[in-house]
Design an enzyme around this catalytic site. Structure first.
Site, PDB file in Angstrom:
ATOM      1  CE  LYS A 105       1.222  -1.305  -3.744  1.00  0.00           C
ATOM      2  NZ  LYS A 105       0.629  -2.417  -4.481  1.00  0.00           N
ATOM      3  CD  GLU A 135       4.982  -3.438   7.115  1.00  0.00           C
ATOM      4  OE1 GLU A 135       5.816  -3.182   7.981  1.00  0.00           O
ATOM      5  OE2 GLU A 135       5.293  -3.644   5.918  1.00  0.00           O
TER       6      GLU A 135
END
Ligand code: NAP
Length: 433
Positions: free
Chosen positions: A205, A129
């Site tokens: 990302k 996460e």
């Protein structure tokens, strides 16, 4: 009766690791109550074991491989940074059936496939996460909360350093170099800012987001990337005059080609964003991610995308999940790559362009410039003429067109006698016309 402790190895005691250890230690009882068993830190790997590191000295080790291999370690938290060393350590942990929590986007953007295969074989958990947008829960919502929906687009501001710089340039009118230096002084930019300002961090990302949103393996190399180092104070000034600002965006999108084939696009670049778009008001070092899903509609996630404590929050959420799975049995979802969608080349993507050029101040310039756009079927939305004489500038904003047609148009403009030089080319996002 107290349950048997779950052993945790923490690899790294820097910005993130020190906060992970602090929060784990200060809230040990809460963690035990939430998990059903206590967590026991078996060791903390660092490079430098001497001096006061703010943790019990007996926990420190400079041999992370030995720590990972210990029989009393059930879960490994990897907050080291780098790629090669963490890759070996994470693989070795997973192969031994230990669950892994990592905040390492650079590692995941290259090796999620290999790591997920190892986790699959040994039925271990692999959670990450914290690797995208720090404290902001976006990985779990995409992998779990939206698992019953069809995600069409994920777009966001996922790099705090570049957002800080662009916000400051917008606010103060200062130029890029001056603002980068200020960001460094304030601790928002690293001594070598390349990974942030050239978009590599955001591309890692984007690869992770595209992989989990579209059930397809996407690596950093699949992501089209441009950084912010060529953005000028003039660009931000012109953006303002168009009721826009400039943001470094990571965009992951499901697209359909003219031949009806489903593809995905993953791209990172600075873009003009209209001031009324939700991402335009995300300022400073904050991050935000907008997800568009078929049934859920538009969702926005906003918060601190970096920093020791915010990132530790995401790491610890994963740690609780992995520990619960150890305690009760079961495991979380792994990489989902069944869709195997191809990544479309940037040239096939429909975008809008903003082109700012210095031009000769004489009759017929506008018609000559407009002809180059129309030759390639690129339709112009607005044209503005600014200044006169040597300072004459044309600012053209186009409608949606194939990126390849737009870049060919810009190349041809540069060859025109009436164009002194093309000062700036940026894409315009957040509109659909
Ligand atoms: P950091 O402050 O540089 O800390 C790295 C830690 O790892 C240090 O304690 C260092 O030891 C240790 N270390 C590095 N290489 C090692 C090795 N070969 N053997 C043993 N120990 C080693 O890094 P960070 O900012 O905490 O970031 C850690 C990870 O989290 C990175 O993958 C980063 O991308 C990710 N992340 C960071 C943030 C953030 O805001 N910082 C946000 C999201 C994700 P010494 O202390 O002895 O040097």
């Amino acid at each position: 009766m107290t349950s048997k402790p779950i052993g945790v190895a923490v690899l790294g005691l820097g910005n993130v690791g020190s906060e992970v250890v602090r929060i784990l230690t200060e809230n040990a009882e809460d963690f035990e109550a939430r998990i059903g068993a206590p967590l026991a830190i078996r060791g903390i790997a660092v490079r430098r074991v001497d001096g006061d590191r703010g943790v019990p000295a007996e926990l420190l080790t400079d041999d992370p491989a030995e720590l990972v291999g210990r029989d009393d370690v059930d879960i490994v938290v990897e907050v080291l940074g780098g790629i090669d060393i963490p890759r070996k350590l994470v693989l070795s942990a997973l192969e031994k059936g230990k669950s892994v929590i990592t905040a390492n986007k650079a590692l995941l953007a290259e090796y999620t496939g290999e790591l997920a295969d190892a986790a699959e074989k040994s039925r271990a958990d692999l959670y990450f996460e914290a690797a995208v947008a720090g404290a902001i829960p976006v990985v779990r919502p995409l992998m779990q909360s939206l698992a019953g929906d069809r995600v069409n687009k994920v777009a966001g501001i996922v790099n705090g350093t570049t957002n800080f710089i662009l916000s400051a340039m917008d606010e103060t009118g200062a130029d890029y170099a001056e603002t980068l230096a200020e960001a460094g002084r304030l601790g928002y930019a690293e001594a070598d800012p390349t990974a942030d300002v050239e978009g590599y961090d955001a591309a890692s990302k984007a690869a992770i987001l595209a992989s989990i949103a579209f059930h397809t393996r996407v690596t950093a190399g699949d992501v089209y990337r441009e950084g912010i180092s060529k953005i000028t104070s003039d660009d931000l000034e012109t953006a303002k005059s168009l009721d826009c600002t400039i943001k470094l965006l990571a965009i992951c999108e499901r697209i359909v080609t003219p031949k009806g084939k489903e593809r995905i696009s993953a791209r990172v670049y600075p873009a003009l964003v209209p001031l009324n778009h939700p991402l335009a008001s995300v300022n400073g070092a904050f991050n935000a991610v907008v997800v568009e899903a078929e049934a859920a509609g538009r969702l926005m996630f906003y918060g601190q995308g970096a920093g020791g404590a915010p990132t530790a929050s995401a790491v610890l959420g994963d740690l609780v999940m992995a520990a619960r799975n150890k305690f009760y049995g079961g495991r979380g979802p792994l990489e989902s790559k069944y869709a195997k969608l191809k990544v479309a080349p940037m040239g096939d993507i429909l975008t809008r362009y903003y082109v700012s050029m210095q031009v000769a101040d004489k009759p017929g310039v506008l018609a000559t410039v407009a002809a180059e756009f129309s030759k390639r079927d690129v339709s112009i939305s607005t044209v503005r003429q600014q200044g006169s004489g040597d300072g004459a500038r044309l600012v053209v904003v186009t409608h949606l067109a194939a990126d390849s047609a737009l870049s060919e148009t810009v190349a041809s403009l540069e060859q025109l006698d009436v164009v002194v030089h093309v000062a700036s080319v940026l894409r315009l996002e957040g509109t659909t016309v």
